[in-house]
Design a protein around this motif. Structure first.
Motif, PDB file in Angstrom:
ATOM      1  N   GLN A 148      78.188  62.783  61.158  1.00  0.00           N
ATOM      2  CA  GLN A 148      78.375  64.228  61.035  1.00  0.00           C
ATOM      3  C   GLN A 148      77.120  64.976  61.471  1.00  0.00           C
ATOM      4  OE1 GLN A 148      81.074  66.038  58.046  1.00  0.00           O
ATOM      5  NE2 GLN A 148      79.174  66.676  57.080  1.00  0.00           N
ATOM      6  N   GLY A 149      77.304  66.020  62.250  1.00  0.00           N
ATOM      7  CA  GLY A 149      76.173  66.805  62.725  1.00  0.00           C
ATOM      8  C   GLY A 149      76.635  68.128  63.293  1.00  0.00           C
ATOM      9  N   LEU A 150      75.679  68.920  63.751  1.00  0.00           N
ATOM     10  CA  LEU A 150      75.977  70.236  64.289  1.00  0.00           C
ATOM     11  C   LEU A 150      76.566  70.136  65.687  1.00  0.00           C
ATOM     12  CD1 LEU A 150      72.764  72.148  63.165  1.00  0.00           C
ATOM     13  CD2 LEU A 150      75.075  72.414  62.248  1.00  0.00           C
ATOM     14  N   PHE A 151      77.508  71.023  65.974  1.00  0.00           N
ATOM     15  CA  PHE A 151      78.148  71.075  67.289  1.00  0.00           C
ATOM     16  C   PHE A 151      77.822  72.419  67.932  1.00  0.00           C
ATOM     17  CE2 PHE A 151      81.806  72.220  69.975  1.00  0.00           C
ATOM     18  CZ  PHE A 151      81.755  71.159  70.873  1.00  0.00           C
ATOM     19  N   PHE A 152      77.335  72.377  69.168  1.00  0.00           N
ATOM     20  CA  PHE A 152      76.959  73.586  69.896  1.00  0.00           C
ATOM     21  C   PHE A 152      77.893  73.745  71.097  1.00  0.00           C
ATOM     22  CE2 PHE A 152      73.147  72.031  67.797  1.00  0.00           C
ATOM     23  CZ  PHE A 152      72.704  73.165  67.141  1.00  0.00           C
ATOM     24  N   ALA A 156      79.548  75.046  74.518  1.00  0.00           N
ATOM     25  CA  ALA A 156      78.926  75.552  75.743  1.00  0.00           C
ATOM     26  C   ALA A 156      79.400  76.952  76.100  1.00  0.00           C
ATOM     27  CB  ALA A 156      79.221  74.591  76.901  1.00  0.00           C
ATOM     28  N   ASN A 157      80.586  77.324  75.681  1.00  0.00           N
ATOM     29  CA  ASN A 157      81.146  78.628  76.048  1.00  0.00           C
ATOM     30  C   ASN A 157      81.060  79.639  74.915  1.00  0.00           C
ATOM     31  OD1 ASN A 157      82.924  77.328  74.391  1.00  0.00           O
ATOM     32  ND2 ASN A 157      84.764  77.826  75.571  1.00  0.00           N
ATOM     33  N   SER A 158      80.083  79.502  74.029  1.00  0.00           N
ATOM     34  CA  SER A 158      79.950  80.404  72.901  1.00  0.00           C
ATOM     35  C   SER A 158      79.356  81.737  73.342  1.00  0.00           C
ATOM     36  CB  SER A 158      79.057  79.769  71.825  1.00  0.00           C
ATOM     37  OG  SER A 158      78.925  80.631  70.718  1.00  0.00           O
ATOM     38  N   SER A 159      79.663  82.789  72.603  1.00  0.00           N
ATOM     39  CA  SER A 159      79.117  84.111  72.906  1.00  0.00           C
ATOM     40  C   SER A 159      77.653  84.188  72.464  1.00  0.00           C
ATOM     41  CB  SER A 159      79.930  85.196  72.202  1.00  0.00           C
ATOM     42  OG  SER A 159      79.803  85.076  70.788  1.00  0.00           O
ATOM     43  N   LEU A 160      77.001  85.300  72.807  1.00  0.00           N
ATOM     44  CA  LEU A 160      75.598  85.499  72.458  1.00  0.00           C
ATOM     45  C   LEU A 160      75.454  86.602  71.408  1.00  0.00           C
ATOM     46  CD1 LEU A 160      73.951  85.216  75.985  1.00  0.00           C
ATOM     47  CD2 LEU A 160      74.120  83.471  74.205  1.00  0.00           C
ATOM     48  N   LYS A 161      76.389  86.655  70.492  1.00  0.00           N
ATOM     49  CA  LYS A 161      76.335  87.631  69.402  1.00  0.00           C
ATOM     50  C   LYS A 161      75.736  86.972  68.173  1.00  0.00           C
ATOM     51  CE  LYS A 161      79.112  91.085  66.994  1.00  0.00           C
ATOM     52  NZ  LYS A 161      78.248  92.178  67.468  1.00  0.00           N
ATOM     53  N   LEU A 162      74.708  87.604  67.623  1.00  0.00           N
ATOM     54  CA  LEU A 162      74.004  87.045  66.470  1.00  0.00           C
ATOM     55  C   LEU A 162      74.606  87.603  65.182  1.00  0.00           C
ATOM     56  CD1 LEU A 162      71.590  85.241  65.667  1.00  0.00           C
ATOM     57  CD2 LEU A 162      70.173  87.304  65.667  1.00  0.00           C
ATOM     58  N   GLU A 199      79.287  80.845  67.919  1.00  0.00           N
ATOM     59  CA  GLU A 199      79.870  79.905  66.954  1.00  0.00           C
ATOM     60  C   GLU A 199      78.896  78.808  66.565  1.00  0.00           C
ATOM     61  OE1 GLU A 199      82.755  80.464  65.605  1.00  0.00           O
ATOM     62  OE2 GLU A 199      83.025  82.246  66.861  1.00  0.00           O
ATOM     63  N   ALA A 200      77.679  78.828  67.077  1.00  0.00           N
ATOM     64  CA  ALA A 200      76.712  77.760  66.833  1.00  0.00           C
ATOM     65  C   ALA A 200      75.760  78.150  65.717  1.00  0.00           C
ATOM     66  CB  ALA A 200      75.931  77.455  68.112  1.00  0.00           C
ATOM     67  N   LEU A 201      75.592  77.284  64.744  1.00  0.00           N
ATOM     68  CA  LEU A 201      74.640  77.487  63.661  1.00  0.00           C
ATOM     69  C   LEU A 201      73.248  77.141  64.171  1.00  0.00           C
ATOM     70  CD1 LEU A 201      74.129  78.079  60.632  1.00  0.00           C
ATOM     71  CD2 LEU A 201      74.449  75.629  60.227  1.00  0.00           C
ATOM     72  N   LEU A 226      79.905  71.905  61.457  1.00  0.00           N
ATOM     73  CA  LEU A 226      79.588  70.483  61.389  1.00  0.00           C
ATOM     74  C   LEU A 226      80.803  69.662  61.790  1.00  0.00           C
ATOM     75  CD1 LEU A 226      77.588  70.453  58.066  1.00  0.00           C
ATOM     76  CD2 LEU A 226      76.670  69.895  60.298  1.00  0.00           C
ATOM     77  N   HIS A 227      80.592  68.706  62.697  1.00  0.00           N
ATOM     78  CA  HIS A 227      81.661  67.825  63.163  1.00  0.00           C
ATOM     79  C   HIS A 227      81.180  66.384  63.141  1.00  0.00           C
ATOM     80  CE1 HIS A 227      84.212  71.146  64.637  1.00  0.00           C
ATOM     81  NE2 HIS A 227      83.068  71.718  64.960  1.00  0.00           N
ATOM     82  N   SER A 228      82.110  65.491  62.979  1.00  0.00           N
ATOM     83  CA  SER A 228      81.788  64.069  63.007  1.00  0.00           C
ATOM     84  C   SER A 228      82.036  63.515  64.401  1.00  0.00           C
ATOM     85  CB  SER A 228      82.630  63.305  61.974  1.00  0.00           C
ATOM     86  OG  SER A 228      82.376  61.909  62.060  1.00  0.00           O
TER      87      SER A 228
END
Length: 256
Positions: free
Chosen positions: A73-77, A79-85, A112-114, A236-238
């Motif tokens: 299990q870990g963080l998933f980033f 590639a097509n996520s927006s740039l809104k904070l 969508e990335a932490l 978080l995804h495995s």
């Protein structure tokens, strides 16, 4: 952690050898760099490094069993996520039994990335839940400002002002009200800080229900269902689970 368990300095019998507990917590602290789901539990147990007890060691072993059940299990980033904070800030008022200090938790998302999170006991005692929530918002606002500076250095252009979510309507009302009252003068510095960010358009405060407060996982022990729900919201995804879900069976053509 067990939701009903309240760890303190006097809970359990003192350990004869503290080195095992200290080495274990030290390794778990490094693991929190990529595992925000154990951040609160490790933060709680790291307070007892000077005089750990059997109850503290048992809670640490519970974390190990949880990590063993989800090794991939870990963080998933994406590639097509927006740039809104956007960020989530929360606190658990007077959570510490020994000092009665509140626990602050926040998590920051770029699209969508932490990208940032923290679980920390506040430095001073808050006299109300609104004050504890406001201190959490102030710490999150400072983190948002730092992330904005970092993104500008990397020449990343943000999409609009950062959004900060809080489940405390009273704390949001204090931030948006330009008039100071006697009951809020003791947190005047934090009031000025957040109000300045609001007036400059750096952040925007929005209310969110407690059930949807993602930062809740960084402030207190939760029930298993609520815990797993917030873990999925953290992104978080495995790596051992199929990324695209269940594949549909293709129809056979009948050719041999």
């Amino acid at each position: 952690m067990i939701q009903t368990a309240k760890l303190s300095q006097d809970s359990g019998a003192p350990l004869e050898d503290n080195s095992q507990y200290r080495r274990l917590i030290g390794k778990l602290l490094y693991l929190t760099i990529t595992r925000p789901d154990i951040c609160f539990a490790v933060q709680q147990l790291s307070q007892f490094l000077d005089k750990p007890t059997t109850d503290h060691l048992q809670a640490a072993h519970r974390i190990l069993r949880y990590v063993k059940n989800s090794p991939g299990q870990g963080l998933f980033f994406p590639a097509n996520s927006s740039l809104k904070l956007r960020g989530f800030a929360d606190s658990d008022w007077a959570a510490c039994i020994d000092t009665r200090r509140s626990v602050t938790g926040f998590c920051m998302f770029l699209g969508e990335a932490l990208i940032s999170w923290k679980s920390k006991k506040q430095g001073t005692i808050s006299r109300s839940s609104s004050e504890a929530e406001y201190r959490a918002m102030a710490l999150a606002a400072c983190e948002i400002q730092w992330l904005i500076y970092l993104l500008e250095t990397l020449e990343v252009k943000m999409e609009g002002p950062a959004v900060l979510y809080s489940d405390s309507k009273s704390a949001i009302a204090i931030a948006e009200n330009p008039v100071f009252h006697e009951r809020t003068k003791h947190i005047e510095i934090d009031c000025h800080l957040i109000r300045e960010k609001l007036q400059k358009g750096i952040i925007r405060l929005l209310h969110i229900s407690t059930d949807n407060q993602t930062a809740d996982i960084l402030t207190k022990p939760l029930q298993p269902l609520s815990f797993q729900k917030l873990v999925s919201k953290l992104g978080l995804h495995s790596m051992y689970n199929p990324a695209c879900g269940v594949l549909e069976d293709k129809p056979t053509t009948g050719q041999g």
